[in-house]
Design a protein around this motif. Structure first.
Motif, PDB file in Angstrom:
ATOM      1  N   ALA A  32       0.822  -1.216   0.000  1.00 21.31           N
ATOM      2  CA  ALA A  32       0.000   0.000   0.000  1.00 21.31           C
ATOM      3  C   ALA A  32       0.851   1.259   0.000  1.00 21.31           C
ATOM      4  CB  ALA A  32      -0.923   0.000   1.214  1.00 21.31           C
ATOM      5  N   ALA A  33       2.059   1.156   0.572  1.00 17.81           N
ATOM      6  CA  ALA A  33       2.962   2.305   0.624  1.00 17.81           C
ATOM      7  C   ALA A  33       3.810   2.436  -0.636  1.00 17.81           C
ATOM      8  CB  ALA A  33       3.875   2.196   1.855  1.00 17.81           C
ATOM      9  N   GLY A  34       3.588   1.578  -1.631  1.00 18.50           N
ATOM     10  CA  GLY A  34       4.324   1.676  -2.887  1.00 18.50           C
ATOM     11  C   GLY A  34       5.687   1.016  -2.866  1.00 18.50           C
ATOM     12  N   ARG A  35       5.894   0.070  -1.926  1.00 18.68           N
ATOM     13  CA  ARG A  35       7.202  -0.581  -1.823  1.00 18.68           C
ATOM     14  C   ARG A  35       7.210  -1.969  -2.474  1.00 18.68           C
ATOM     15  NH1 ARG A  35       7.594   2.417   3.336  1.00 18.68           N
ATOM     16  NH2 ARG A  35       6.402   0.806   4.448  1.00 18.68           N
ATOM     17  N   GLY A  36       6.303  -2.218  -3.391  1.00 17.41           N
ATOM     18  CA  GLY A  36       6.256  -3.528  -4.026  1.00 17.41           C
ATOM     19  C   GLY A  36       7.546  -3.900  -4.735  1.00 17.41           C
ATOM     20  N   SER A  37       8.211  -2.940  -5.360  1.00 21.41           N
ATOM     21  CA  SER A  37       9.449  -3.219  -6.096  1.00 21.41           C
ATOM     22  C   SER A  37      10.701  -3.101  -5.229  1.00 21.41           C
ATOM     23  CB  SER A  37       9.570  -2.261  -7.286  1.00 21.41           C
ATOM     24  OG  SER A  37       9.608  -0.909  -6.842  1.00 21.41           O
ATOM     25  N   LYS A  38      10.523  -2.766  -3.960  1.00 22.30           N
ATOM     26  CA  LYS A  38      11.664  -2.627  -3.046  1.00 22.30           C
ATOM     27  C   LYS A  38      12.158  -4.008  -2.627  1.00 22.30           C
ATOM     28  CE  LYS A  38      13.079  -0.086   1.114  1.00 22.30           C
ATOM     29  NZ  LYS A  38      13.883  -1.134   1.741  1.00 22.30           N
ATOM     30  N   ILE A  39      13.470  -4.140  -2.422  1.00 23.59           N
ATOM     31  CA  ILE A  39      14.050  -5.406  -1.991  1.00 23.59           C
ATOM     32  C   ILE A  39      13.645  -5.677  -0.545  1.00 23.59           C
ATOM     33  CG2 ILE A  39      16.158  -6.750  -1.662  1.00 23.59           C
ATOM     34  CD1 ILE A  39      15.645  -6.008  -4.546  1.00 23.59           C
ATOM     35  N   ALA A  40      12.998  -6.801  -0.316  1.00 24.78           N
ATOM     36  CA  ALA A  40      12.619  -7.204   1.038  1.00 24.78           C
ATOM     37  C   ALA A  40      13.661  -8.133   1.649  1.00 24.78           C
ATOM     38  CB  ALA A  40      11.260  -7.897   1.018  1.00 24.78           C
ATOM     39  N   VAL A  41      14.127  -9.106   0.841  1.00 24.75           N
ATOM     40  CA  VAL A  41      15.027 -10.152   1.332  1.00 24.75           C
ATOM     41  C   VAL A  41      16.175 -10.346   0.361  1.00 24.75           C
ATOM     42  CG1 VAL A  41      15.220 -12.598   1.949  1.00 24.75           C
ATOM     43  CG2 VAL A  41      13.114 -11.345   2.478  1.00 24.75           C
ATOM     44  N   ILE A  42      17.371 -10.480   0.927  1.00 25.30           N
ATOM     45  CA  ILE A  42      18.537 -10.906   0.157  1.00 25.30           C
ATOM     46  C   ILE A  42      19.056 -12.179   0.816  1.00 25.30           C
ATOM     47  CG2 ILE A  42      20.866 -10.345  -0.613  1.00 25.30           C
ATOM     48  CD1 ILE A  42      20.114  -7.385  -0.461  1.00 25.30           C
ATOM     49  N   ASP A  43      19.131 -13.268   0.044  1.00 26.94           N
ATOM     50  CA  ASP A  43      19.656 -14.517   0.579  1.00 26.94           C
ATOM     51  C   ASP A  43      20.555 -15.167  -0.455  1.00 26.94           C
ATOM     52  OD1 ASP A  43      17.914 -15.533  -1.301  1.00 26.94           O
ATOM     53  OD2 ASP A  43      16.896 -16.914   0.057  1.00 26.94           O
ATOM     54  N   ARG A  44      20.889 -16.435  -0.255  1.00 30.87           N
ATOM     55  CA  ARG A  44      21.835 -17.098  -1.158  1.00 30.87           C
ATOM     56  C   ARG A  44      21.312 -17.226  -2.579  1.00 30.87           C
ATOM     57  NH1 ARG A  44      21.609 -23.284   1.238  1.00 30.87           N
ATOM     58  NH2 ARG A  44      19.382 -23.669   0.931  1.00 30.87           N
ATOM     59  N   SER A  45      19.981 -17.124  -2.747  1.00 26.93           N
ATOM     60  CA  SER A  45      19.402 -17.256  -4.091  1.00 26.93           C
ATOM     61  C   SER A  45      19.292 -15.922  -4.818  1.00 26.93           C
ATOM     62  CB  SER A  45      18.014 -17.896  -4.004  1.00 26.93           C
ATOM     63  OG  SER A  45      17.113 -17.049  -3.318  1.00 26.93           O
ATOM     64  N   GLY A  46      19.518 -14.820  -4.104  1.00 29.37           N
ATOM     65  CA  GLY A  46      19.434 -13.510  -4.727  1.00 29.37           C
ATOM     66  C   GLY A  46      18.500 -12.577  -3.984  1.00 29.37           C
TER      67      GLY A  46
END
Length: 530
Positions: A32-46
């Motif tokens: 709702a705040a427009g953060r859909g394209s923001k990175i949430a998680v970085i792990d070994r897969s990317g």
């Protein structure tokens, strides 16, 4: 229904709407705040964005429906720290199913007992952990076993299910007081106990501590030493980042100083969540980075055991960043007693987190005065509902609005709380309580000491006296002269009766998976040596 944003102002359970699903809220407010394209998680897969994470969570809900797993049934999650963890954990909660994250370092017998005790209908396991589980499935033909990326065909493949299952169409209409998930305690004495936590508790830990005390924000990049199957790590790496729309780095490996140093440098981490043992090893590491190498770090936290003052001071001197020490528990879900950024007093745990009340009581349940040790009890909105199938322990721990912590503390006249050890670790020397933590801090302040742990053993008169186990810094060797020097060092800092009568030099100290020193094992070592 309150707006998504107003929910983050809630300080009490009654501030939240009755119809409340915390998994839905933690992710949807970011979309709702427009953060859909923001990175949430970085792990070994990317990298995984908030929109992608939301889709994975909904697909997890769909998987549960596809497997005919119903609301309020339990599923066990034995997962490494990758994006699969928040996918499965929040997907289950969103569907009204109860996830139970478990320690990934247990043995097969422990896992078998947890499956039996919990009555779980499914188990989701990271492929690397399959050896501990492969022999268990045959004993539970009615339990569905799913492996993160199974290639044998013996179990269901989580990767395949995620790719082929339609998303959940609607969140479960859960109540704020419904059970959201369980966490098993470490079980230092006897079998572990499953603490049952509500949807409201998850939200309130973020509001009260992460936002209210620590000032987490959407620009932060967060890295936790503690894994997500621990209450401390669950807040650090899941609840808190998503509550503010930040980015979290998930480390599936053992959190050694080398691994964390590499991640800090690579991803420009702003918040580091550690434990005292980690900070000791970090500062002693020959490749410990300078402030110039990790300039983005703005704050650090510590929990699990009391932070020795010399570690906090050394870290602050090196990075111009405070370590915010705090006390939490599985039963309270996260930290309720903490230092405050900008007003740190090392050697103390801090003051109550707003929203919680504390009291210190004697052996008869009466409150003690300032500067007197007693058992710490806490009252607050995030206490577990109780322990699963353990009414006696529930009654013993959750006493009305107050929860017993099992920790000994004293409170100064100006309101600061100082740790005195676990209730069963406190020593009574000459009729006077001695805090093992206090003696350990005094020993650790000596230049040659890397780690110290103090336990009580009986002397020739069967009277309890302190015995210290010491790990020396690199380049120093044990000697009788050094032993006497350390005893004098403690006598110079503390009351003479508190000094360790014996010192045992060791290469390492026995610890739990969270880095807590296992003093009961040290007491067994002493029995052998004396």
């Amino acid at each position: 229904m309150k707006s998504l944003l107003s929910l983050y102002d809630a300080q009490h359970i009654e501030d939240l709407p009755l119809d409340f699903n915390v998994a839905e809220n933690l992710i949807d407010h970011n979309l709702a705040a427009g953060r859909g394209s923001k990175i949430a998680v970085i792990d070994r897969s990317g990298e995984t964005t908030y929109a992608q994470l939301s889709d994975r969570i909904d697909r997890m809900g769909g998987i549960l429906s596809r497997l005919h797993i119903k609301r309020e049934q339990r599923i066990i999650l034995c997962l490494l720290d990758t994006v699969d963890f928040p996918t499965a954990f929040l997907g289950a909660i969103k569907a009204g199913v109860i996830p139970i994250p478990v320690n990934t370092l247990l043995v097969a017998e422990d896992y078998k007992w947890i499956v039996e005790d919990s009555g779980a209908v499914a188990v989701l396991v990271s492929e690397e952990l399959l050896p501990q589980w492969s022999g268990i499935a045959d004993d539970f033909p009615d339990v569905q076993f799913i492996i993160s990326d199974d290639t044998s065909g013996r179990f269901g493949s989580f990767r395949d299910l995620i790719e082929t299952t339609a998303p959940l169409s609607q969140s479960a209409n859960t109540h704020r007081d419904d059970i959201a998930f369980w966490l098993y305690t470490s079980g230092s004495t006897g079998r572990p106990k499953a603490a049952m936590h509500t949807h409201a508790s998850v939200q309130l830990t973020a509001n009260l501590f992460a936002i209210g005390v620590m000032g987490y924000c959407c620009e932060d990049i967060i890295l936790s030493v503690a894994k997500q199957f621990f209450a401390y790590g669950l807040g650090n790496s899941l609840t808190f980042p998503y509550a503010v729309g930040a980015t979290v780095i998930l480390n599936h490996e053992r959190a050694t100083a080398e691994v964390i140093i590499q991640l800090m440098r690579r991803y420009k981490v702003t918040i580091l969540n550690g434990v005292p043992t980690f900070y000791a090893g970090w500062l002693a590491h020959d490749k410990v980075p300078s402030q110039k190498e990790i300039p983005d770090l703005r704050i650090a936290t510590s929990a699990g055991e009391a932070l020795p003052s010399h570690l906090g001071e050394a870290f602050a001197d090196r990075y111009a960043v405070d370590i915010i020490d705090g006390l939490g528990s599985t039963e309270m879900l996260h930290i309720f007693l903490s230092q405050v950024p900008g007003a740190v007093r090392y050697g103390y745990t801090g003051k109550p987190v707003p929203g919680y009340e504390l009291r210190i009581v004697d052996d008869f349940g009466q409150e003690v005065g300032p500067n007197m040790f007693g058992e710490l009890q806490v009252k607050g909105p995030t206490a577990a509902v109780g322990y699963w199938r353990n009414r006696l322990k529930s009654i013993e721990t959750f006493q009305g609005q107050w929860t017993r912590t099992g920790d000994k503390y004293e409170k100064t006249s100006d309101g600061w709380y100082k740790y005195g050890g676990r209730s069963d670790d406190m020593l009574k020397v000459g009729g006077i309580y001695v805090s093992p933590a206090e003696v350990e801090m005094a020993l650790a302040s000596h230049d040659v000491v890397l780690e110290a742990a103090v336990v009580g053993i009986p002397d020739s008169d069967n009277l309890i006296k302190p015995c210290a186990h010491i790990v020396l810094c690199a380049g120093y060797e044990p000697s009788r002269d050094l032993e006497e020097e350390l005893k004098r060092h403690v006598k110079n800092l503390l009351s003479p009766y508190k000094y360790p009568r014996w010192i045992i030099f060791s290469e390492s100290l026995p610890k739990t998976e969270t880095g807590k020193i296992q003093r009961f094992r040290l007491r067994d070592v002493v029995k052998i040596k004396f």
